[in-house]
Design a protein around this motif. Sequence first.
Motif, PDB file in Angstrom:
ATOM      1  N   MET A 144      40.333  33.845  42.847  1.00  0.00           N
ATOM      2  CA  MET A 144      40.478  33.167  44.135  1.00  0.00           C
ATOM      3  C   MET A 144      39.399  32.104  44.289  1.00  0.00           C
ATOM      4  O   MET A 144      38.275  32.277  43.831  1.00  0.00           O
ATOM      5  CB  MET A 144      40.367  34.183  45.272  1.00  0.00           C
ATOM      6  CG  MET A 144      40.578  33.605  46.661  1.00  0.00           C
ATOM      7  SD  MET A 144      40.725  34.893  47.938  1.00  0.00           S
ATOM      8  CE  MET A 144      38.998  35.385  48.118  1.00  0.00           C
ATOM      9  N   VAL A 145      39.743  31.000  44.947  1.00  0.00           N
ATOM     10  CA  VAL A 145      38.771  29.959  45.251  1.00  0.00           C
ATOM     11  C   VAL A 145      38.517  29.958  46.754  1.00  0.00           C
ATOM     12  O   VAL A 145      39.420  30.211  47.556  1.00  0.00           O
ATOM     13  CB  VAL A 145      39.272  28.570  44.774  1.00  0.00           C
ATOM     14  CG1 VAL A 145      40.517  28.126  45.536  1.00  0.00           C
ATOM     15  CG2 VAL A 145      38.171  27.528  44.900  1.00  0.00           C
TER      16      VAL A 145
ATOM     17  N   PRO B 225      44.462  28.363  41.170  1.00  0.00           N
ATOM     18  CA  PRO B 225      43.907  29.574  41.763  1.00  0.00           C
ATOM     19  C   PRO B 225      45.044  30.543  42.101  1.00  0.00           C
ATOM     20  O   PRO B 225      46.178  30.127  42.345  1.00  0.00           O
ATOM     21  CB  PRO B 225      43.224  29.076  43.044  1.00  0.00           C
ATOM     22  CG  PRO B 225      43.170  27.588  42.925  1.00  0.00           C
ATOM     23  CD  PRO B 225      44.291  27.186  42.025  1.00  0.00           C
ATOM     24  N   ASP B 226      44.728  31.820  42.137  1.00  0.00           N
ATOM     25  CA  ASP B 226      45.733  32.804  42.544  1.00  0.00           C
ATOM     26  C   ASP B 226      45.767  32.974  44.057  1.00  0.00           C
ATOM     27  O   ASP B 226      46.721  33.532  44.601  1.00  0.00           O
ATOM     28  CB  ASP B 226      45.451  34.145  41.854  1.00  0.00           C
ATOM     29  CG  ASP B 226      45.593  34.026  40.344  1.00  0.00           C
ATOM     30  OD1 ASP B 226      46.706  33.706  39.879  1.00  0.00           O
ATOM     31  OD2 ASP B 226      44.591  34.205  39.629  1.00  0.00           O
TER      32      ASP B 226
ATOM     33  N   PRO C 287      48.900  31.317  47.644  1.00  0.00           N
ATOM     34  CA  PRO C 287      48.699  31.707  49.047  1.00  0.00           C
ATOM     35  C   PRO C 287      47.383  31.149  49.577  1.00  0.00           C
ATOM     36  O   PRO C 287      46.371  31.145  48.878  1.00  0.00           O
ATOM     37  CB  PRO C 287      48.672  33.240  48.986  1.00  0.00           C
ATOM     38  CG  PRO C 287      49.420  33.590  47.740  1.00  0.00           C
ATOM     39  CD  PRO C 287      49.121  32.479  46.772  1.00  0.00           C
ATOM     40  N   VAL C 288      47.415  30.679  50.818  1.00  0.00           N
ATOM     41  CA  VAL C 288      46.258  30.008  51.406  1.00  0.00           C
ATOM     42  C   VAL C 288      45.890  30.654  52.741  1.00  0.00           C
ATOM     43  O   VAL C 288      46.757  30.918  53.576  1.00  0.00           O
ATOM     44  CB  VAL C 288      46.544  28.505  51.634  1.00  0.00           C
ATOM     45  CG1 VAL C 288      45.350  27.810  52.272  1.00  0.00           C
ATOM     46  CG2 VAL C 288      46.918  27.825  50.319  1.00  0.00           C
TER      47      VAL C 288
ATOM     48  N   ILE D 158      45.086  40.232  45.536  1.00  0.00           N
ATOM     49  CA  ILE D 158      43.980  39.560  44.861  1.00  0.00           C
ATOM     50  C   ILE D 158      42.765  40.463  44.771  1.00  0.00           C
ATOM     51  O   ILE D 158      42.022  40.451  43.788  1.00  0.00           O
ATOM     52  CB  ILE D 158      43.611  38.260  45.612  1.00  0.00           C
ATOM     53  CG1 ILE D 158      44.814  37.314  45.640  1.00  0.00           C
ATOM     54  CG2 ILE D 158      42.425  37.575  44.954  1.00  0.00           C
ATOM     55  CD1 ILE D 158      45.317  36.904  44.275  1.00  0.00           C
ATOM     56  N   TYR D 159      42.557  41.255  45.808  1.00  0.00           N
ATOM     57  CA  TYR D 159      41.379  42.123  45.868  1.00  0.00           C
ATOM     58  C   TYR D 159      41.841  43.574  45.956  1.00  0.00           C
ATOM     59  O   TYR D 159      42.685  43.914  46.794  1.00  0.00           O
ATOM     60  CB  TYR D 159      40.535  41.761  47.084  1.00  0.00           C
ATOM     61  CG  TYR D 159      39.376  42.708  47.350  1.00  0.00           C
ATOM     62  CD1 TYR D 159      38.382  42.922  46.396  1.00  0.00           C
ATOM     63  CD2 TYR D 159      39.286  43.386  48.562  1.00  0.00           C
ATOM     64  CE1 TYR D 159      37.326  43.782  46.650  1.00  0.00           C
ATOM     65  CE2 TYR D 159      38.227  44.245  48.818  1.00  0.00           C
ATOM     66  CZ  TYR D 159      37.256  44.440  47.858  1.00  0.00           C
ATOM     67  OH  TYR D 159      36.219  45.297  48.103  1.00  0.00           O
ATOM     68  N   HIS D 160      41.295  44.415  45.111  1.00  0.00           N
ATOM     69  CA  HIS D 160      41.581  45.842  45.138  1.00  0.00           C
ATOM     70  C   HIS D 160      40.312  46.562  45.576  1.00  0.00           C
ATOM     71  O   HIS D 160      39.365  46.693  44.793  1.00  0.00           O
ATOM     72  CB  HIS D 160      42.014  46.341  43.761  1.00  0.00           C
ATOM     73  CG  HIS D 160      43.320  45.758  43.321  1.00  0.00           C
ATOM     74  ND1 HIS D 160      43.790  45.879  42.025  1.00  0.00           N
ATOM     75  CD2 HIS D 160      44.262  45.047  43.978  1.00  0.00           C
ATOM     76  CE1 HIS D 160      44.951  45.275  41.911  1.00  0.00           C
ATOM     77  NE2 HIS D 160      45.254  44.758  43.084  1.00  0.00           N
TER      78      HIS D 160
END
Length: 207
Positions: free
Chosen positions: A39-40, A75-76, A125-126, A194-196
Amino acid sequence: MTHQGWAAGPDTPLWDAQRAMRIIRARARETGVDPSRVMVMGFSAGGHLAGSLTTRFAADVYPQVEAADSSSARPDASVLVYPVFTLSQPYTHGSTSRNTIGADPTESDLATYSIGSAVTEDAPPVFILHAANDQVVPVENALMAYDAFRKAGAKVLLHVFEHGGHGFGMRGIDADPLHAWPGLVRDWAVSEGIYHPIVRRPDAGLA
């Protein structure tokens, strides 16, 4: 035109950002990074750079240097915090615009380097975050960003706080509604895969 001495001109920051994303992915195995969950995040003028990477990740702005440059720079997910979205008046941030495309830009420059001109449904996704009373980068930047991504068919979420001004971070906001913003970003990143989060057992202690 050169950009602060760089021959790549206004594409110099994007060159750096693309290279960074590609190197992260190329070295993912040795660093333990999941290359599908990168991710950015960018704030203010950095939000313009993050937004540029979000929309122009495939732009051909530099020659291939090594094998890593064949990796995707997309970016994802992207988080844009009080971002400079447009380089046109009356809503741009003057120094960001001047530092990017000079004091007397052409209409072509304005169109190319304002983020909205390159938004497509292929964008990741943003998450957009802003304060309504921002006197440095007007909240219209966030509103325009949301509208552009939404109309393009990209996944986008917008959160506008009533106050907070420009440059709010994570310090000194414990008693303010702003304290919620890191959690909002975290929860959104979880929902996008994106985050676990690490779930500790009750008996795991602090180790």
